[in-house]
Design a protein around this motif. Structure first.
Motif, short mmCIF file in Angstrom:
data_model
loop_
_atom_site.label_atom_id
_atom_site.label_comp_id
_atom_site.label_asym_id
_atom_site.label_seq_id
_atom_site.Cartn_x
_atom_site.Cartn_y
_atom_site.Cartn_z
N ALA A 24 0.89 -1.23 -0.14
CA ALA A 24 0.15 0.04 0.42
C ALA A 24 0.82 1.60 -0.31
O ALA A 24 1.27 1.84 1.35
CB ALA A 24 -0.94 -0.09 1.12
N PRO A 25 1.45 1.94 -0.83
CA PRO A 25 2.17 2.44 -1.54
C PRO A 25 1.50 4.34 -0.64
O PRO A 25 0.10 4.21 -0.36
CB PRO A 25 1.97 3.13 -2.94
N GLY A 26 2.81 4.77 0.10
CA GLY A 26 2.02 6.34 1.13
C GLY A 26 1.75 6.26 2.09
O GLY A 26 1.43 5.31 2.44
N ARG A 27 1.54 7.31 2.55
CA ARG A 27 1.91 7.14 4.05
C ARG A 27 0.04 6.97 4.51
O ARG A 27 -0.21 6.70 6.04
CB ARG A 27 1.06 8.90 4.46
N ALA A 28 -0.59 6.60 3.64
CA ALA A 28 -2.14 6.26 4.75
C ALA A 28 -1.32 4.45 5.15
O ALA A 28 -2.55 4.89 5.78
CB ALA A 28 -2.72 5.98 3.05
N PHE A 29 -0.33 4.13 4.49
CA PHE A 29 -0.89 3.18 5.28
C PHE A 29 -0.45 3.43 7.37
O PHE A 29 -0.66 1.97 7.50
CB PHE A 29 0.77 2.15 4.64
N SER A 30 0.22 4.16 7.26
CA SER A 30 -0.02 4.28 8.67
C SER A 30 -1.05 4.12 9.50
O SER A 30 -0.91 4.81 11.08
CB SER A 30 0.98 5.57 8.86
N ARG A 31 -2.41 4.76 8.61
CA ARG A 31 -3.20 4.57 9.32
C ARG A 31 -4.96 3.64 9.03
O ARG A 31 -5.93 3.45 9.52
CB ARG A 31 -4.64 5.63 8.34
N LEU A 32 -4.07 2.52 8.40
CA LEU A 32 -5.04 1.47 8.06
C LEU A 32 -4.48 0.26 8.53
O LEU A 32 -3.33 -0.01 9.10
CB LEU A 32 -4.61 1.20 6.84
N ALA A 33 -5.94 -0.63 8.79
CA ALA A 33 -5.95 -1.58 9.22
C ALA A 33 -5.89 -2.62 8.11
O ALA A 33 -6.80 -2.10 7.07
CB ALA A 33 -7.08 -2.16 10.82
N MET A 34 -5.51 -3.87 7.98
CA MET A 34 -5.89 -4.75 7.34
C MET A 34 -6.25 -6.12 6.82
O MET A 34 -6.21 -6.20 7.82
CB MET A 34 -4.15 -4.57 6.00
N GLY A 35 -6.71 -6.29 6.04
CA GLY A 35 -7.80 -7.53 6.23
C GLY A 35 -7.41 -8.62 4.74
O GLY A 35 -6.53 -7.85 3.80
N TRP A 36 -7.95 -9.43 4.43
CA TRP A 36 -7.41 -10.99 3.61
C TRP A 36 -8.90 -11.49 3.32
O TRP A 36 -9.46 -11.90 4.52
CB TRP A 36 -6.47 -11.63 3.43
N PHE A 37 -9.07 -11.26 2.11
CA PHE A 37 -10.37 -11.98 1.63
C PHE A 37 -9.77 -13.21 0.48
O PHE A 37 -9.41 -13.07 -0.02
CB PHE A 37 -11.97 -11.63 1.27
N ARG A 38 -11.36 -14.02 0.86
CA ARG A 38 -10.33 -14.86 -1.14
C ARG A 38 -12.40 -14.99 -1.28
O ARG A 38 -13.61 -15.24 -0.79
CB ARG A 38 -10.36 -15.99 -0.44
N GLN A 39 -12.18 -15.37 -2.46
CA GLN A 39 -13.27 -15.76 -3.31
C GLN A 39 -12.90 -16.87 -4.06
O GLN A 39 -12.40 -17.23 -5.70
CB GLN A 39 -14.02 -14.78 -4.12
N ALA A 40 -13.96 -18.64 -3.87
CA ALA A 40 -13.29 -19.50 -4.89
C ALA A 40 -14.19 -19.50 -6.13
O ALA A 40 -15.75 -19.13 -5.98
CB ALA A 40 -13.63 -20.77 -3.42
N PRO A 41 -14.06 -19.88 -7.26
CA PRO A 41 -15.04 -20.37 -7.77
C PRO A 41 -16.42 -20.69 -7.42
O PRO A 41 -16.55 -21.45 -6.19
CB PRO A 41 -14.40 -21.05 -8.54
N GLY A 42 -17.75 -19.60 -7.67
CA GLY A 42 -18.92 -20.47 -7.54
C GLY A 42 -19.54 -20.01 -6.37
O GLY A 42 -20.99 -20.15 -5.68
N LYS A 43 -18.95 -19.75 -5.24
CA LYS A 43 -18.65 -19.20 -3.99
C LYS A 43 -18.46 -17.81 -3.91
O LYS A 43 -18.02 -16.91 -4.64
CB LYS A 43 -17.43 -20.08 -3.29
#
Length: 122
Positions: A24-43
């Motif tokens: 996440a380039p830039g100064r914004a990263f210092s204010r951000l919580a981060m997450g991960w998601f996924r999407q499987a085919p058909g789900k």
């Protein structure tokens, strides 16, 4: 606007490991919580994990706890998802997400990456 760029996806055999990165380039990263998601085919879109701004708090989907680990390097503006003991059911497009702390909910984010494909072969 926050730009998120995922990398590290690919093809791996069952039982193997992959590490995804999200920059996440830039100064914004210092204010951000981060997450991960996924999407499987058909789900449906599925939440995977969240890490707080400091990295001191992490949250995982129950089915993935102990198998996936998220971490961050604030000096590099990068968050990681280490995935171990992969199985074919984990084949999906994995997305990085970001939101300013405090999050409304550990599963709710405002910004999204383009996704990276993870394919686990049997």
């Amino acid at each position: 606007q926050v730009q998120l760029v995922e990398s590290g996806g690919g093809l791996v055999q069952a039982g193997g490991s992959l590490r995804l990165s999200c920059a996440a380039p830039g100064r914004a990263f210092s204010r951000l919580a981060m997450g991960w998601f996924r999407q499987a085919p058909g789900k449906e879109h599925e939440w995977v994990a969240t890490i707080s701004l400091s990295g001191s708090s992490t949250y995982y989907a129950d089915s993935l706890r102990g198998r996936f680990t998220t971490s961050r390097d604030n000096a590099k503006n990068t968050v990681y998802l280490q995935m171990n003991s992969l199985n074919p059911e984990y084949t999906a497009v994995y997305y990085c997400a970001a939101g300013e702390e405090p999050l409304r909910n550990v599963r709710e984010f405002d910004y999204w990456g383009q996704g990276t494909q993870v394919t686990v072969s049997s």
